[in-house]
Motif scaffolding. Structure first.
Motif, mmCIF file in Angstrom:
data_model
loop_
_atom_site.group_PDB
_atom_site.id
_atom_site.type_symbol
_atom_site.label_atom_id
_atom_site.label_comp_id
_atom_site.label_asym_id
_atom_site.label_seq_id
_atom_site.Cartn_x
_atom_site.Cartn_y
_atom_site.Cartn_z
ATOM 1 N N VAL A 33 -5.979 6.116 4.765
ATOM 2 C CA VAL A 33 -5.838 4.805 5.382
ATOM 3 C C VAL A 33 -7.209 4.235 5.739
ATOM 4 O O VAL A 33 -7.468 3.038 5.547
ATOM 5 C CB VAL A 33 -4.942 4.895 6.636
ATOM 6 C CG1 VAL A 33 -4.918 3.560 7.370
ATOM 7 C CG2 VAL A 33 -3.532 5.306 6.245
ATOM 8 N N LEU A 34 -8.097 5.072 6.241
ATOM 9 C CA LEU A 34 -9.453 4.624 6.591
ATOM 10 C C LEU A 34 -10.157 4.030 5.373
ATOM 11 O O LEU A 34 -10.755 2.948 5.442
ATOM 12 C CB LEU A 34 -10.257 5.785 7.163
ATOM 13 C CG LEU A 34 -11.750 5.514 7.427
ATOM 14 C CD1 LEU A 34 -11.923 4.401 8.455
ATOM 15 C CD2 LEU A 34 -12.451 6.790 7.875
ATOM 16 N N LEU A 35 -10.085 4.734 4.245
ATOM 17 C CA LEU A 35 -10.737 4.244 3.027
ATOM 18 C C LEU A 35 -10.119 2.934 2.554
ATOM 19 O O LEU A 35 -10.832 2.003 2.152
ATOM 20 C CB LEU A 35 -10.643 5.307 1.931
ATOM 21 C CG LEU A 35 -11.445 6.599 2.181
ATOM 22 C CD1 LEU A 35 -11.148 7.622 1.098
ATOM 23 C CD2 LEU A 35 -12.940 6.301 2.249
ATOM 24 N N ALA A 36 -8.781 2.857 2.615
ATOM 25 C CA ALA A 36 -8.111 1.621 2.202
ATOM 26 C C ALA A 36 -8.512 0.459 3.102
ATOM 27 O O ALA A 36 -8.741 -0.664 2.626
ATOM 28 C CB ALA A 36 -6.596 1.821 2.239
ATOM 29 N N ALA A 84 -0.570 -0.889 7.707
ATOM 30 C CA ALA A 84 0.231 -0.245 8.755
ATOM 31 C C ALA A 84 1.607 0.127 8.219
ATOM 32 O O ALA A 84 2.116 1.220 8.504
ATOM 33 C CB ALA A 84 0.362 -1.177 9.959
ATOM 34 N N ARG A 85 2.203 -0.772 7.425
ATOM 35 C CA ARG A 85 3.523 -0.486 6.855
ATOM 36 C C ARG A 85 3.436 0.676 5.870
ATOM 37 O O ARG A 85 4.287 1.574 5.871
ATOM 38 C CB ARG A 85 4.077 -1.726 6.161
ATOM 39 C CG ARG A 85 5.430 -1.510 5.471
ATOM 40 C CD ARG A 85 6.515 -1.086 6.469
ATOM 41 N NE ARG A 85 7.768 -0.765 5.800
ATOM 42 C CZ ARG A 85 8.756 -1.654 5.638
ATOM 43 N NH1 ARG A 85 8.617 -2.905 6.076
ATOM 44 N NH2 ARG A 85 9.869 -1.303 5.027
ATOM 45 N N GLY A 86 2.402 0.692 5.053
ATOM 46 C CA GLY A 86 2.244 1.787 4.100
ATOM 47 C C GLY A 86 2.058 3.120 4.811
ATOM 48 O O GLY A 86 2.606 4.148 4.396
ATOM 49 N N TYR A 91 0.870 -1.185 0.000
ATOM 50 C CA TYR A 91 0.000 0.000 0.000
ATOM 51 C C TYR A 91 0.901 1.227 0.000
ATOM 52 O O TYR A 91 1.854 1.306 0.786
ATOM 53 C CB TYR A 91 -0.901 0.030 1.239
ATOM 54 C CG TYR A 91 -2.071 -0.917 1.166
ATOM 55 C CD1 TYR A 91 -3.318 -0.481 0.717
ATOM 56 C CD2 TYR A 91 -1.926 -2.247 1.544
ATOM 57 C CE1 TYR A 91 -4.404 -1.354 0.655
ATOM 58 C CE2 TYR A 91 -3.003 -3.126 1.487
ATOM 59 C CZ TYR A 91 -4.234 -2.668 1.036
ATOM 60 O OH TYR A 91 -5.302 -3.530 0.979
ATOM 61 N N ARG A 92 0.610 2.154 -0.886
ATOM 62 C CA ARG A 92 1.377 3.405 -0.915
ATOM 63 C C ARG A 92 0.408 4.570 -0.751
ATOM 64 O O ARG A 92 -0.524 4.726 -1.545
ATOM 65 C CB ARG A 92 2.167 3.555 -2.212
ATOM 66 C CG ARG A 92 2.953 4.866 -2.249
ATOM 67 C CD ARG A 92 3.861 5.011 -3.452
ATOM 68 N NE ARG A 92 4.482 6.335 -3.490
ATOM 69 C CZ ARG A 92 5.546 6.677 -2.792
ATOM 70 N NH1 ARG A 92 6.133 5.799 -1.982
ATOM 71 N NH2 ARG A 92 6.050 7.897 -2.870
ATOM 72 N N PHE A 93 0.649 5.363 0.263
ATOM 73 C CA PHE A 93 -0.193 6.519 0.551
ATOM 74 C C PHE A 93 0.569 7.806 0.259
ATOM 75 O O PHE A 93 1.796 7.809 0.087
ATOM 76 C CB PHE A 93 -0.632 6.488 2.018
ATOM 77 C CG PHE A 93 -1.403 5.254 2.389
ATOM 78 C CD1 PHE A 93 -2.672 5.030 1.870
ATOM 79 C CD2 PHE A 93 -0.855 4.297 3.232
ATOM 80 C CE1 PHE A 93 -3.385 3.884 2.196
ATOM 81 C CE2 PHE A 93 -1.554 3.150 3.569
ATOM 82 C CZ PHE A 93 -2.823 2.935 3.040
#
Length: 354
Positions: A222-225, A240-242, A199-201
């Motif tokens: 993050v909430l949407l993901a 969490a890592r992203g 995941y990349r934010f």
């Protein structure tokens, strides 16, 4: 000068003794912290009234314990320092009232310490402390700030958070993914099991000039993901890592910009001081250290035990100011908000290090 430090700004009761005298006993003589995590876990966050009451219950016994560990009595103290703000007013009043009463009874000077200055100076307690000028990244609780330190007590705000601080973003993100309180350390531990790049934010506000921060949008991403995922244990770790990677990258990018900005006024300013609870994050430490080394400088951190709220940083900051001849009157005064740039400079030289 032997200084007792008392920290009660939020949900940790911290007490320490710092000794500025030359010789083998100089430095941090003893320190102890009592955490209220178990007390507040039931509510998912800090309850101010409960925090204040718990400080009342624990503070005096912690003072006695710390003095005993230092091999001292109250009669051996030359000064008392306490957190006067910013923080929860009720909690601050417990420490301030105790410190003022003790100083009056012993007829020694006392001084109210700025909580964030305490964090800023905590890395200077360690061996080989940096000397100003340097840039400080303060990532503690509701604060994320970049500060140019021209001298001890002479601070220029370079950038700060416009909404959620980094620590708040860690805690709130952890909570929305169902992690137990306090969520920040839980999320960081979970991120160790995550797959890099899964995941990349966004790296908030790094696509424009400036040194301010904003983490509320990242929290929403993050909430949407999380809501759109299968919410499996591995997915939770990957998210969490992203999230952690995004925060670390954002802080590192802004820190490098701050070093460049400070260097325009003070050539070769490549020393970065990092303090506060998020400063204990292993990935952040490694990233900032590597960045500073690449620039020919260094990053300085306090030991992990001194990243969270503690009495050692208050005793040390208070010792610097008391040794410089600064002290407060007998009034018990605390403030919920306090501009660190308004602090007076410390004219005296550094105290002896541990």
């Amino acid at each position: 000068m032997r200084v007792l430090g008392i920290e009660t700004s939020c949900d940790e009761t911290g007490v320490a003794v710092y000794d500025t005298t030359a010789g083998g006993s100089a430095g941090l003589r003893a320190h102890a912290v009592y955490s209220q995590i178990a007390l507040h876990a039931e509510y998912g966050g800090v309850v101010p009234e409960l925090a204040s009451r718990d400080h009342v219950r624990k503070l005096l016994s912690l003072v006695r314990q710390t003095l005993a560990e230092a091999g001292l009595t109250t009669a051996d103290l030359d000064g008392v320092a306490y957190t006067a703000g910013p923080g929860l007013v009720g909690a601050l009043l417990v420490g301030a009232g105790t410190a003022r009463a003790l100083a009056w009874a012993l007829d020694v000077p006392a001084i109210g310490v700025h909580h964030m200055e305490g964090h800023l100076l905590a890395p200077l307690i360690e061996d080989d402390p940096p000397e100003p000028p340097f840039v400080a990244l303060l990532v503690s609780g509701g604060h994320t700030q970049l500060v140019a330190v021209d001298a001890i007590g002479r601070y220029r705000m370079l950038g700060e958070t416009l909404d959620d601080a980094a620590g708040e973003a860690f805690d709130k993100t952890a909570k929305l993914m169902g992690l137990p309180y306090p969520g920040g350390p839980q999320l960081a531990a979970l991120a160790e099991q995550g797959t890099p790049g899964a995941y990349r934010f966004a790296r908030p506000m790094t696509d424009r000039p400036g040194l301010d921060f904003s983490f509320s949008g990242l929290k929403t991403q993050v909430l949407l993901a999380w809501q759109q995922s299968d919410q499996s244990p591995q997915t939770r770790a990957d998210i969490a890592r992203g999230f952690e990677d995004a925060v670390v990258d954002t802080l590192a990018i802004k820190c490098e910009r701050a070093l460049d900005a400070a260097g325009s006024d003070t050539p070769a300013c490549n020393t970065l001081v990092v303090a506060g609870g998020v400063g204990a994050n292993k990935r952040l430490r490694a990233r900032l250290q590597a960045m500073c080394v690449q620039r020919g400088g260094r990053a300085c951190f306090p030991r992990p035990a001194l990243c969270t709220d503690n009495g050692a940083m208050i005793a040390f900051a208070g010792a610097l100011r008391l040794q410089a001849g600064q002290h407060d009157d007998a009034q018990v005064k605390v403030v919920a908000r306090w501009d660190m740039a308004a602090l007076p400079p410390v004219a005296a030289g550094m105290v002896e290090q541990e």
